[in-house]
Design a protein around this motif. Structure first.
Motif, short mmCIF file in Angstrom:
data_model
loop_
_atom_site.label_atom_id
_atom_site.label_comp_id
_atom_site.label_asym_id
_atom_site.label_seq_id
_atom_site.Cartn_x
_atom_site.Cartn_y
_atom_site.Cartn_z
N VAL A 64 0.85 -1.18 0.00
CA VAL A 64 0.00 0.00 0.00
C VAL A 64 0.89 1.24 0.00
CG1 VAL A 64 -1.81 1.27 1.21
CG2 VAL A 64 -1.78 -1.23 1.30
N HIS A 65 0.76 2.05 -1.05
CA HIS A 65 1.58 3.27 -1.17
C HIS A 65 0.76 4.49 -0.77
CE1 HIS A 65 4.74 1.15 -3.49
NE2 HIS A 65 3.73 0.49 -4.02
N ARG A 66 1.30 5.31 0.14
CA ARG A 66 0.70 6.58 0.49
C ARG A 66 1.80 7.63 0.56
NH1 ARG A 66 -3.51 5.93 5.43
NH2 ARG A 66 -1.81 7.06 6.42
N PRO A 67 1.46 8.92 0.43
CA PRO A 67 2.49 9.96 0.52
C PRO A 67 3.24 9.93 1.86
CG PRO A 67 0.47 10.88 -0.39
CD PRO A 67 0.14 9.49 0.06
N ASP A 68 2.53 9.52 2.92
CA ASP A 68 3.14 9.54 4.25
C ASP A 68 3.58 8.17 4.74
OD1 ASP A 68 0.49 8.65 4.40
OD2 ASP A 68 0.34 9.21 6.51
N ALA A 69 3.34 7.11 3.94
CA ALA A 69 3.65 5.77 4.45
C ALA A 69 3.68 4.74 3.34
CB ALA A 69 2.60 5.36 5.50
N GLN A 70 4.36 3.64 3.65
CA GLN A 70 4.32 2.46 2.80
C GLN A 70 4.05 1.25 3.70
OE1 GLN A 70 7.78 0.48 0.64
NE2 GLN A 70 6.82 1.58 -1.05
N LEU A 71 2.90 0.63 3.49
CA LEU A 71 2.46 -0.50 4.30
C LEU A 71 2.55 -1.77 3.49
CD1 LEU A 71 1.00 -1.63 6.88
CD2 LEU A 71 -1.16 -1.07 5.71
N VAL A 72 3.36 -2.73 3.95
CA VAL A 72 3.54 -3.99 3.24
C VAL A 72 2.72 -5.06 3.96
CG1 VAL A 72 5.19 -5.66 2.34
CG2 VAL A 72 5.87 -3.26 2.61
N LEU A 73 1.70 -5.58 3.27
CA LEU A 73 0.78 -6.54 3.86
C LEU A 73 1.22 -7.96 3.56
CD1 LEU A 73 -2.43 -4.72 2.67
CD2 LEU A 73 -1.66 -4.86 5.04
N VAL A 74 1.28 -8.76 4.60
CA VAL A 74 1.67 -10.17 4.45
C VAL A 74 0.44 -11.02 4.74
CG1 VAL A 74 3.26 -11.97 5.20
CG2 VAL A 74 4.00 -9.58 5.23
N ASP A 75 -0.09 -11.66 3.72
CA ASP A 75 -1.28 -12.51 3.85
C ASP A 75 -0.82 -13.94 4.04
OD1 ASP A 75 -3.91 -13.47 3.77
OD2 ASP A 75 -3.73 -13.85 1.63
N THR A 76 -1.05 -14.50 5.22
CA THR A 76 -0.53 -15.83 5.54
C THR A 76 -1.59 -16.91 5.34
OG1 THR A 76 -1.25 -15.69 7.84
CG2 THR A 76 0.94 -14.82 7.33
N PRO A 77 -1.16 -18.18 5.29
CA PRO A 77 -2.14 -19.27 5.34
C PRO A 77 -2.90 -19.20 6.66
CG PRO A 77 0.04 -20.07 4.72
CD PRO A 77 0.22 -18.65 5.17
N GLY A 78 -4.11 -19.73 6.69
CA GLY A 78 -4.91 -19.71 7.92
C GLY A 78 -4.31 -20.61 8.98
N LEU A 79 -4.18 -20.10 10.21
CA LEU A 79 -3.71 -20.92 11.31
C LEU A 79 -4.79 -21.93 11.69
CD1 LEU A 79 -1.90 -18.47 13.75
CD2 LEU A 79 -0.99 -20.64 12.94
N LEU A 191 -3.25 0.63 10.97
CA LEU A 191 -2.05 -0.19 10.78
C LEU A 191 -0.82 0.69 10.58
CD1 LEU A 191 -3.47 -3.02 8.47
CD2 LEU A 191 -3.07 -3.10 10.94
N VAL A 192 -0.97 1.75 9.79
CA VAL A 192 0.16 2.67 9.56
C VAL A 192 0.61 3.32 10.86
CG1 VAL A 192 0.76 4.91 8.53
CG2 VAL A 192 -0.30 3.13 7.12
N SER A 193 -0.34 3.63 11.75
CA SER A 193 0.01 4.29 13.01
C SER A 193 0.93 3.45 13.88
CB SER A 193 -1.27 4.64 13.79
OG SER A 193 -1.87 3.48 14.36
N HIS A 194 0.95 2.14 13.64
CA HIS A 194 1.80 1.25 14.43
C HIS A 194 3.15 0.96 13.76
CE1 HIS A 194 -1.22 0.47 17.47
NE2 HIS A 194 -2.11 0.17 16.53
N LEU A 195 3.40 1.56 12.60
CA LEU A 195 4.67 1.34 11.91
C LEU A 195 5.73 2.32 12.41
CD1 LEU A 195 3.49 0.96 8.19
CD2 LEU A 195 3.78 -0.83 9.91
N PRO A 196 7.00 1.92 12.36
CA PRO A 196 8.07 2.85 12.72
C PRO A 196 8.32 3.85 11.61
CG PRO A 196 9.00 0.78 11.98
CD PRO A 196 7.50 0.57 12.02
N LEU A 201 10.24 1.04 1.33
CA LEU A 201 10.94 -0.24 1.25
C LEU A 201 10.93 -0.81 -0.16
CD1 LEU A 201 9.44 -1.77 4.50
CD2 LEU A 201 11.64 -0.64 4.25
N TYR A 202 9.95 -0.39 -0.97
CA TYR A 202 9.81 -0.86 -2.34
C TYR A 202 9.56 0.34 -3.25
CZ TYR A 202 9.25 -5.51 -0.32
OH TYR A 202 9.44 -6.68 0.37
N PRO A 203 9.98 0.27 -4.52
CA PRO A 203 9.74 1.38 -5.45
C PRO A 203 8.26 1.68 -5.60
CG PRO A 203 11.28 -0.23 -6.38
CD PRO A 203 10.70 -0.84 -5.14
N GLY A 204 7.92 2.94 -5.80
CA GLY A 204 6.54 3.34 -6.00
C GLY A 204 5.94 2.64 -7.21
N GLY A 205 4.71 2.20 -7.09
CA GLY A 205 4.03 1.53 -8.19
C GLY A 205 3.99 0.02 -8.04
#
Length: 328
Positions: A64-79, A191-196, A201-205
């Protein structure tokens, strides 16, 4: 997990708001809407969706790209409580992912009461929520569109009580609906509020860092899982053999894109399952190929000839050697 070794915890913007970046892991028991929510947050399809449980086999990352943040979502298998070697390895994959992320989103569907599976996962998240280096855990109540306000309020209170029963507290509780977009943006903010603080971390786009072959295999699995019996999802593995450009197929002068030959093997555990995938006279396999090809052409941005083969790998979910050969 972080691909940028130069990441720092200092703002990278000159403006008043510091830029944040990091990883959020979506967890929950099978079929609670994690993949659908990942796609809604990213705004594009990066994780396969199916009505069948245990669809996800890999940790698909959506960005997820935003001007103020980049949020990388990790979708895991179901526990879940594992019954096969594959099931145990999928659980191990989730545990490894949890140890490396900045925030965890625990998905609990609004249309289902909290059950043993949810408590099983909550107990495994509890150690993350205590101690000096605690990881924020956000309770995400998915599928909010399927219940009325009274039932949603009751479910939110039950979710809160689940944490309190373990002498813990969720960092936040957010009801969402990936289907109609209800509070999807609000969840992103939480979620972004909890990021450092940190740089991109990745190029835009970029929307995902998964290799093309993994994404192609996932699209084929999704198409193959549509409308089949309950037994098949657990027994189906897909491996891309090759993706090659057919010689002389493209003509840039005429604006004709090249044709890619995509060869894919679908593995099942029994001959009876092979018959299900192929269908009468090969009709089902042709349908799988047609549906998967549309998504693959969109993903790769060119024409595709999809060549599918169904093979039997007897009891591969319980065979360490075959699991390794199939990428688990």
């Amino acid at each position: 997990m972080t691909p940028n070794p130069s990441r720092s915890d200092t703002p990278t913007d000159a403006g008043s708001r510091e830029h944040r970046s990091g990883f959020a892991c979506l967890v929950g028991r099978p079929n609670v809407g994690k993949s659908t929510l990942t796609n809604a947050l990213v705004g594009e399809k990066v994780a396969i969706m199916s009505a069948r449980p245990q669809t996800t086999r890999h940790t698909i990352r959506g960005i997820v790209h935003r001007p103020d943040a980049q949020l990388v979502l990790v979708d895991t298998p179901g526990l879940h409580r594992p019954r096969t070697l594959l099931g145990q390895r999928l659980n191990d994959l989730v545990a490894e992912t949890l140890a490396e992320v900045d925030v965890v989103a625990f998905c609990l569907p609004a249309d289902q009461k909290i059950g043993p599976g949810d408590k099983f996962i909550a107990e495994r998240l509890a150690p993350l929520m205590g101690g000096r280096r605690a990881t924020p855990v956000v309770a995400v109540v998915t599928k909010a569109d399927l219940v009325d306000r009274r039932r949603l309020a009751e479910h939110l209170m039950a979710v809160d009580q689940l944490a309190r029963s373990m002498d813990r507290e969720w960092s936040d509780i957010v009801p969402v609906s990936a289907k109609d977009g209800y509070q999807v943006d609000e969840l992103t903010d939480v979620l972004v509020s909890h990021l450092p603080a940190g740089p991109e971390l990745y190029p835009g786009g970029e929307l995902t860092d998964e290799p093309e072959q993994v994404m192609v295999a996932e699209l084929v699995r999704e198409a193959a899982l549509e409308g089949v019996r309950d037994e098949l999802p657990h027994s189906l593995a897909v491996v891309v053999d090759e993706i090659v450009e057919r010689e002389g197929s493209g003509d840039p002068a005429k604006g004709r894109p090249p044709l890619l030959d995509v060869r894919v093997n679908l593995f099942v555990e029994r001959e009876s399952q092979k018959a299900i995938v192929i269908g009468r006279g090969g009709s089902r396999l042709r349908e799988v190929g047609t549906n998967a090809r549309r998504g693959i052409e969109k993903l790769l941005g060119t024409r595709v000839y999809l060549d599918l083969h169904v093979k039997v790998a007897k009891d591969w979910q319980r065979d360490p050697k075959q699991l390794q050969r199939l990428g688990f």
